[in-house]
Design a protein around this motif. Structure first.
Motif, short mmCIF file in Angstrom:
data_model
loop_
_atom_site.label_atom_id
_atom_site.label_comp_id
_atom_site.label_asym_id
_atom_site.label_seq_id
_atom_site.Cartn_x
_atom_site.Cartn_y
_atom_site.Cartn_z
N ILE A 30 -1.24 -4.48 3.80
CA ILE A 30 -2.12 -3.45 4.35
C ILE A 30 -3.21 -3.07 3.35
N ILE A 31 -2.80 -2.82 2.12
CA ILE A 31 -3.73 -2.29 1.11
C ILE A 31 -4.73 -3.34 0.67
N MET A 32 -4.23 -4.54 0.35
CA MET A 32 -5.12 -5.57 -0.18
C MET A 32 -5.93 -6.23 0.92
N ILE A 75 -7.69 4.90 3.20
CA ILE A 75 -8.02 5.34 1.85
C ILE A 75 -7.71 4.28 0.80
N MET A 76 -6.50 3.72 0.82
CA MET A 76 -6.12 2.76 -0.21
C MET A 76 -7.00 1.50 -0.21
N PRO A 77 -7.32 0.91 0.95
CA PRO A 77 -8.26 -0.22 0.92
C PRO A 77 -9.62 0.17 0.33
N LEU A 78 -10.07 1.39 0.60
CA LEU A 78 -11.33 1.85 0.01
C LEU A 78 -11.24 1.93 -1.51
N PHE A 86 -13.40 -0.20 -4.09
CA PHE A 86 -14.19 0.50 -5.10
C PHE A 86 -13.91 -0.10 -6.48
N GLY A 87 -12.63 -0.36 -6.77
CA GLY A 87 -12.28 -0.98 -8.05
C GLY A 87 -12.84 -2.38 -8.17
N MET A 88 -12.82 -3.13 -7.06
CA MET A 88 -13.34 -4.50 -7.08
C MET A 88 -14.85 -4.55 -7.24
N ALA A 147 -0.26 4.12 -4.08
CA ALA A 147 -0.21 4.20 -2.62
C ALA A 147 0.89 5.16 -2.16
N LEU A 148 2.05 5.09 -2.79
CA LEU A 148 3.16 5.97 -2.41
C LEU A 148 2.83 7.43 -2.71
N TRP A 149 2.28 7.69 -3.89
CA TRP A 149 1.95 9.05 -4.28
C TRP A 149 0.88 9.63 -3.36
N LEU A 150 -0.19 8.87 -3.13
CA LEU A 150 -1.27 9.37 -2.27
C LEU A 150 -0.78 9.55 -0.83
N SER A 151 0.13 8.69 -0.38
CA SER A 151 0.67 8.83 0.98
C SER A 151 1.38 10.17 1.14
N LEU A 152 2.21 10.52 0.15
CA LEU A 152 2.89 11.82 0.19
C LEU A 152 1.88 12.97 0.17
#
Length: 236
Positions: A48-50, A127-130, A134-136, A156-161
């Protein structure tokens, strides 16, 4: 409406102890099976993220992935047990409320869980793909990206919570107005302070990059406005 029988201080402590014990037991029973599910969840999160980003995730110590699986299982445990824990907390609060407030609170437990799930999904799929893209964006011929799996999945886990919790904002705002704890006019006049408060909270809870902070601040404030609008309509 009349209150229920007043509880003594000791009875309040006993009720709180019961809530804590039930919540901890639920978390304990869920942790073991979720540990074995965690590797599959990690693979799903990576996909999902990548997404289509050609980035290889790496680990840098023998036990890093094992520890990551434990972290993932704990977060999954919280997510799965959230509806039950939320119900226990609301049941603890209910005796202090009037009858009409009790009916209202009972009706929002399911909504609260739904908002939590929406916040988690919003973070993972949007959010995580963004954040990764952004890092890339800093990759050049001389600078290549090498992401650690622990860093990416833990983020991803921390931001999800965090997103799941922050997505409770419209419900909190609506509940405050609905239960006459505050008024629409008072909350409306405090908008600038609330926005600054959300911005500061987002800066504390997210990594030190402006993208994550704004991606948490903007939807959270928008949800606050939705809760404010719903509270106004309820009173009108």
């Amino acid at each position: 409406m009349a209150h229920k029988k007043e509880l003594t201080f000791i009875e309040h402590l006993e009720a709180l102890r019961t809530v804590l014990i039930r919540s901890l037991l639920a978390l304990a029973f869920g942790a073991i099976p979720l540990f074995f599910i965690a590797p599959y969840v990690i693979n799903i999160l990576i996909n999902i993220i990548m997404h289509n980003d050609a980035v290889q995730l790496n680990f840098f110590s023998p036990l890093e992935v094992f520890i990551l699986q434990i972290k993932t299982a704990l977060v999954l445990d919280i997510l799965v047990c959230f509806p039950y824990i939320a119900k226990q907390i609301w049941n603890f609060i209910l005796p202090a409320l009037y009858d009409n407030e009790r009916r209202f609170i009972k009706s929002i437990v399911l909504i609260s869980s739904g908002l939590f799930i929406i916040g988690v999904l919003f973070c993972l799929f949007f959010i995580m793909p963004l954040v990764i893209r952004f890092g890339m964006s800093f990759v050049t011929d001389n600078i290549q990206a090498m992401f650690g799996i622990n860093n990416v999945i833990s983020l991803a886990l921390w931001l999800s919570l965090i997103f799941g919790i922050m997505f409770q904002f419209p419900l909190i705002t609506y509940a405050l107005l609905r239960c006459n704890i505050t008024t629409y006019k008072t909350v409306k006049s405090k908008r600038p302070y609330i926005f600054i408060g959300i911005l500061i909270l987002s800066a504390i809870l997210t990594p030190p990059d402006i993208v994550s902070q704004l991606m948490l601040t903007i939807p959270t404030y928008g949800l606050f406005e939705i809760g404010l609008l719903l509270g106004k309509k309820q009173k009108s």
